[in-house]
Design a protein around this motif. Structure first.
Motif, PDB file in Angstrom:
ATOM      1  N   VAL A 113      20.501  -9.078 -35.000  1.00  0.00           N
ATOM      2  CA  VAL A 113      19.124  -9.473 -34.657  1.00  0.00           C
ATOM      3  C   VAL A 113      18.077  -8.826 -35.567  1.00  0.00           C
ATOM      4  N   PRO A 114      18.136  -7.506 -35.851  1.00  0.00           N
ATOM      5  CA  PRO A 114      17.105  -6.933 -36.728  1.00  0.00           C
ATOM      6  C   PRO A 114      17.025  -7.583 -38.117  1.00  0.00           C
ATOM      7  N   PRO A 115      18.150  -7.823 -38.822  1.00  0.00           N
ATOM      8  CA  PRO A 115      18.014  -8.481 -40.125  1.00  0.00           C
ATOM      9  C   PRO A 115      17.528  -9.928 -40.014  1.00  0.00           C
ATOM     10  N   ILE A 116      17.959 -10.628 -38.972  1.00  0.00           N
ATOM     11  CA  ILE A 116      17.493 -12.008 -38.788  1.00  0.00           C
ATOM     12  C   ILE A 116      15.988 -12.006 -38.561  1.00  0.00           C
ATOM     13  N   ALA A 117      15.512 -11.118 -37.698  1.00  0.00           N
ATOM     14  CA  ALA A 117      14.083 -11.059 -37.389  1.00  0.00           C
ATOM     15  C   ALA A 117      13.257 -10.620 -38.597  1.00  0.00           C
ATOM     16  N   ALA A 118      13.699  -9.558 -39.283  1.00  0.00           N
ATOM     17  CA  ALA A 118      12.940  -9.053 -40.434  1.00  0.00           C
ATOM     18  C   ALA A 118      12.839 -10.104 -41.531  1.00  0.00           C
ATOM     19  N   ASN A 119      13.961 -10.736 -41.843  1.00  0.00           N
ATOM     20  CA  ASN A 119      13.939 -11.772 -42.876  1.00  0.00           C
ATOM     21  C   ASN A 119      13.183 -13.012 -42.420  1.00  0.00           C
ATOM     22  N   GLY A 120      13.292 -13.335 -41.132  1.00  0.00           N
ATOM     23  CA  GLY A 120      12.605 -14.501 -40.595  1.00  0.00           C
ATOM     24  C   GLY A 120      11.095 -14.381 -40.633  1.00  0.00           C
ATOM     25  N   VAL A 121      10.589 -13.158 -40.588  1.00  0.00           N
ATOM     26  CA  VAL A 121       9.143 -12.924 -40.657  1.00  0.00           C
ATOM     27  C   VAL A 121       8.670 -12.764 -42.106  1.00  0.00           C
ATOM     28  N   ILE A 122       9.385 -11.975 -42.888  1.00  0.00           N
ATOM     29  CA  ILE A 122       8.910 -11.599 -44.225  1.00  0.00           C
ATOM     30  C   ILE A 122       9.222 -12.643 -45.293  1.00  0.00           C
ATOM     31  N   VAL A 123      10.453 -13.134 -45.344  1.00  0.00           N
ATOM     32  CA  VAL A 123      10.871 -14.016 -46.444  1.00  0.00           C
ATOM     33  C   VAL A 123      10.090 -15.329 -46.495  1.00  0.00           C
ATOM     34  N   PRO A 124       9.789 -15.994 -45.374  1.00  0.00           N
ATOM     35  CA  PRO A 124       8.982 -17.216 -45.477  1.00  0.00           C
ATOM     36  C   PRO A 124       7.611 -16.969 -46.125  1.00  0.00           C
ATOM     37  N   LEU A 125       7.015 -15.811 -45.837  1.00  0.00           N
ATOM     38  CA  LEU A 125       5.737 -15.481 -46.477  1.00  0.00           C
ATOM     39  C   LEU A 125       5.919 -15.266 -47.977  1.00  0.00           C
ATOM     40  N   VAL A 126       7.020 -14.633 -48.348  1.00  0.00           N
ATOM     41  CA  VAL A 126       7.334 -14.454 -49.772  1.00  0.00           C
ATOM     42  C   VAL A 126       7.523 -15.813 -50.446  1.00  0.00           C
ATOM     43  N   LEU A 127       8.260 -16.696 -49.784  1.00  0.00           N
ATOM     44  CA  LEU A 127       8.486 -18.030 -50.354  1.00  0.00           C
ATOM     45  C   LEU A 127       7.169 -18.777 -50.530  1.00  0.00           C
TER      46      LEU A 127
END
Length: 173
Positions: A113-127
């Motif tokens: 859950v922590p990696p899914i949540a962290a990437n789900g919040v941060i990576v879309p903004l990076v993209l």
């Protein structure tokens, strides 16, 4: 340098190298970057459940993988930060599992859950801001879906495969 420090550094280095190699494998299939990402290397984000050496290993591995696969600077910085945050979350779940053996299975199931949540919040903004990929909501869906596959499915398979041997594979954690 004592034996414990050597073991820690060796584990971190091996995890970093494995992260880079698995990212290159995903990149060969066009899955490592872009709005649809299924990085096989993200399955390794469950390793902090067993060893704290996985945290720097994953972070450094992600930085190197992002540089070597030609990611933009914001992706190198913030994408790696997402992996670091996720790894720290999984580390705390692993520590909680060791302190409370009655809930160890629950904490194991929660470890992706922590990696899914962290990437789900941060990576879309990076993209959005590094690559101009829009709409943002689509990136949120695709990144979370990719993380569920990488961390939630492949990661949990890895976790339960390693669970029996975790103490011998990752001593002194």
């Amino acid at each position: 340098m004592n034996h414990r420090q050597v073991t820690y550094l060796t584990q971190a280095a091996m995890i970093a190298a494995l992260y880079v190699v698995l990212t290159f494998v995903a990149n060969a299939f066009g899955l490592a970057n872009g709005s649809v990402q299924v990085r096989f290397s993200e399955a390794l984000t469950i390793l902090p459940f067993f060893t704290s050496a996985a945290v720097p290993g994953l972070y450094i591995g992600c930085i190197l993988a992002n540089i070597l696969t030609g990611c933009a600077l914001p992706d190198i910085l913030f994408g790696s930060l997402a992996t670091l945050i996720g790894a720290l979350g999984t580390l705390y779940l692993g520590k909680a599992a060791r302190k409370n053996p009655a809930h160890k299975t629950l904490f194991a199931w929660l470890s992706p859950v922590p990696p899914i949540a962290a990437n789900g919040v941060i990576v879309p903004l990076v993209l959005r801001y590094a690559y101009g990929i829009i709409p943002l909501w689509f990136s949120v869906i695709t990144v979370i879906a990719g993380e569920i596959i990488s961390c939630g499915i492949f990661g949990l398979i890895l976790l339960f495969a390693l669970k029996k041997y975790g103490a011998s594979l990752f001593p002194n954690t």
